[in-house]
Design an enzyme around this catalytic site. Structure first.
Site, short mmCIF file in Angstrom:
data_model
loop_
_atom_site.label_atom_id
_atom_site.label_comp_id
_atom_site.label_asym_id
_atom_site.label_seq_id
_atom_site.Cartn_x
_atom_site.Cartn_y
_atom_site.Cartn_z
CB CYS A 36 -0.71 -4.31 -3.94
SG CYS A 36 0.24 -4.49 -5.40
CG HIS A 90 -3.72 -8.33 -5.23
ND1 HIS A 90 -4.26 -7.15 -5.21
CD2 HIS A 90 -2.34 -8.20 -5.57
CE1 HIS A 90 -3.44 -6.26 -5.53
NE2 HIS A 90 -2.25 -6.82 -6.14
CD GLU A 108 -7.24 -7.44 -3.69
OE1 GLU A 108 -6.77 -8.09 -2.75
OE2 GLU A 108 -6.73 -6.90 -4.37
#
Lengths: 227, 77
Positions: free
Chosen positions: A85, A201, A203
């Site tokens: 990002c 993302h 994560e």
């Protein structure tokens, strides 16, 4: 395996990344942007967020911070650098990756789950990964990847396109392009494929009860490839 | 010495903000406007008496930070 996550003023996905890396076995260190050097690492991560309030252009101020010289040297010596990002935006501003992330085509901040197709598996990030399509999360206002025609040709010729936005069954069309990115591009590599920038993302997808597990696949696989 | 810089998107690069502003102005009744390109304006105070030198320095800044030459052009005025 050792990793380092760089924190800039305004980073806000740094701790999520720390949790994800540790969950899958990385020994992670958080590194402040004002440091001159980075501890010995197998992987450096530039996390998501709004470094320096997105002033001037997203990632532009962070790309001139003290720590970046060490990141560039690490990348140029073949070290793995992952930018997610805002991290992707910083990587384009440093010149480690070509192009730029412009404002989303329809001027909206997008925060939702999307599907991406893995376009190249001959690299440390996606080698051996079982799936071809991953469900990940995006949250950005500037994710509209743009580059010159010559740069796009280079990306295609060298198989540097890492991820493209698609439908759940892999259709890479305009309907499944959330932000107007050229060729539905969601992530790219540098020429040597040790630097990866991606808008989604991973994560945020590491828990089957909270979100999904395709991020787990990504981290487990990456760790396996580094061992 | 004050040097001014205007940074604009290159021709052909999509400018969604400019487009939104154009549509709004059209909606407000300004029907004779065809296009709007939004840009950035910088006023830089340089501690330097030699204008050519100051401008050369600002040009360097434009290339390295103020503009991203993939999508933007700069003009020093």
């Amino acid at each position: 395996m050792k990793s380092s996550v760089i924190i800039f003023p305004g980073s806000n996905c740094d701790r999520d990344m720390d949790v994800a890396l540790k969950k899958f076995g990385f020994k992670n260190t958080m590194v402040w942007h004002d440091n001159q050097s980075i501890p010995k690492s197998d992987l450096i991560v530039l996390p998501g967020g709004f470094s320096y309030g997105d002033y001037l252009r997203c990632g532009s101020i962070a790309s001139k911070s003290k720590i970046i010289k060490s990141v560039i040297d690490f990348a140029n010596s073949g070290g793995l650098v992952l930018g997610v990002c805002n991290g992707f935006q910083i990587l384009t501003e440093t010149g480690l990756l070509p192009g730029i992330l412009q404002q989303n085509k329809y001027l909206n901040f997008i925060c939702k789950n999307i599907f991406v197709k893995i376009k190249d598996k001959k690299n440390k990030y996606f080698k051996n990964i079982k799936k071809d399509i991953l469900e990940l999360h995006i949250a950005h206002n500037e994710g509209n990847f743009f580059c010159t025609e010559a740069e796009l040709k280079n990306l295609e010729d060298n198989n540097q396109i890492a991820l493209t936005y698609c439908s759940s069954n892999g259709l890479e069309d305009e309907i499944n392009n959330p932000n107007g990115a050229i060729k539905n591009i969601a992530g790219i590599f540098n020429k040597n494929k040790n630097v990866l920038g991606m808008m989604p993302h991973p994560e945020r997808m590491i828990d089957k009860f909270l979100s999904g597990e395709d991020g787990s696949l990504f981290f487990e696989n990456l760790l396996g490839n580094l061992k | 010495m004050k040097i001014k810089v205007i940074v604009t998107l290159k021709k052909g690069v999509l400018d969604p903000q400019g487009k939104a502003i154009l549509q709004t102005l059209n909606g407000m009744g300004y029907s004779n406007i065809d296009e709007i390109r939004q840009g950035k304006f910088f006023e830089i105070s340089v501690n330097e008496d030699n204008e050519a030198k100051a401008k050369a320095q600002v040009e360097d800044m434009c290339k390295k930070l103020l503009a991203n030459l993939v999508i933007e052009d700069y003009k020093i005025i």
